[in-house]
Design a protein around this motif. Sequence first.
Motif, short mmCIF file in Angstrom:
data_model
loop_
_atom_site.label_atom_id
_atom_site.label_comp_id
_atom_site.label_asym_id
_atom_site.label_seq_id
_atom_site.Cartn_x
_atom_site.Cartn_y
_atom_site.Cartn_z
N GLU A 26 -6.40 1.34 4.23
CA GLU A 26 -7.10 1.28 2.95
C GLU A 26 -6.46 0.24 2.03
OE1 GLU A 26 -7.24 5.19 1.25
OE2 GLU A 26 -8.54 5.96 2.84
N MET A 27 -5.13 0.16 2.02
CA MET A 27 -4.44 -0.81 1.18
C MET A 27 -4.80 -2.24 1.61
SD MET A 27 -0.36 -1.06 0.29
CE MET A 27 0.11 -1.23 2.00
N LYS A 28 -4.88 -2.46 2.90
CA LYS A 28 -5.24 -3.79 3.41
C LYS A 28 -6.66 -4.16 2.98
CE LYS A 28 -5.25 -6.39 7.72
NZ LYS A 28 -5.02 -6.33 9.17
N LEU A 29 -7.59 -3.21 3.05
CA LEU A 29 -8.97 -3.47 2.63
C LEU A 29 -9.05 -3.74 1.12
CD1 LEU A 29 -10.90 -0.79 4.72
CD2 LEU A 29 -10.95 -3.27 5.03
N MET A 30 -8.26 -3.01 0.33
CA MET A 30 -8.25 -3.22 -1.12
C MET A 30 -7.74 -4.61 -1.46
SD MET A 30 -6.85 0.32 -2.71
CE MET A 30 -7.42 1.88 -2.09
N ARG A 31 -6.69 -5.03 -0.78
CA ARG A 31 -6.12 -6.35 -1.04
C ARG A 31 -7.06 -7.46 -0.62
NH1 ARG A 31 0.24 -5.41 0.56
NH2 ARG A 31 0.73 -4.22 -1.33
N ALA A 32 -7.88 -7.20 0.39
CA ALA A 32 -8.85 -8.20 0.86
C ALA A 32 -10.11 -8.19 -0.02
CB ALA A 32 -9.23 -7.92 2.31
N GLY A 33 -10.22 -7.23 -0.93
CA GLY A 33 -11.38 -7.15 -1.83
C GLY A 33 -12.59 -6.49 -1.20
N LEU A 34 -12.40 -5.81 -0.08
CA LEU A 34 -13.50 -5.16 0.63
C LEU A 34 -13.70 -3.71 0.22
CD1 LEU A 34 -12.79 -6.61 4.17
CD2 LEU A 34 -14.46 -7.44 2.49
N MET A 35 -12.74 -3.21 -0.57
CA MET A 35 -12.80 -1.81 -1.00
C MET A 35 -12.31 -1.76 -2.45
SD MET A 35 -10.82 1.27 0.92
CE MET A 35 -10.99 2.95 0.40
N PRO A 36 -12.98 -0.99 -3.32
CA PRO A 36 -12.54 -0.94 -4.72
C PRO A 36 -11.16 -0.29 -4.82
CG PRO A 36 -14.25 0.68 -4.32
CD PRO A 36 -14.13 -0.13 -3.07
N GLN A 37 -10.35 -0.79 -5.75
CA GLN A 37 -9.02 -0.22 -5.95
C GLN A 37 -9.12 1.11 -6.69
OE1 GLN A 37 -6.47 -3.04 -7.82
NE2 GLN A 37 -6.53 -4.44 -6.08
N LYS A 38 -8.19 2.00 -6.39
CA LYS A 38 -8.16 3.33 -6.99
C LYS A 38 -7.09 3.36 -8.08
CE LYS A 38 -9.35 5.40 -2.57
NZ LYS A 38 -8.89 6.26 -1.48
N PRO A 39 -7.48 3.45 -9.35
CA PRO A 39 -6.48 3.51 -10.41
C PRO A 39 -5.79 4.88 -10.44
CG PRO A 39 -8.65 3.72 -11.34
CD PRO A 39 -8.83 3.45 -9.87
N TRP A 40 -4.55 4.90 -10.91
CA TRP A 40 -3.81 6.15 -10.99
C TRP A 40 -4.29 7.03 -12.14
CZ3 TRP A 40 -0.61 7.97 -7.42
CH2 TRP A 40 -0.11 7.09 -6.48
N SER A 41 -4.87 6.45 -13.16
CA SER A 41 -5.27 7.24 -14.33
C SER A 41 -6.57 7.99 -14.12
CB SER A 41 -5.43 6.34 -15.53
OG SER A 41 -6.37 5.32 -15.29
#
Length: 41
Positions: A26-41
Amino acid sequence: MKAAKDKKDEGRYCTVEESLIQSFKEMKLMRAGLMPQKPWS
């Protein structure tokens, strides 16, 4: 890895190893912009 019946007895959805592998994917997909990032708040 443990057998499926062992997982059921522990009451876990997945092992710690499987959880880490999924998190890295999931982290790799987020960094590639293929998955929305999950904010901690």
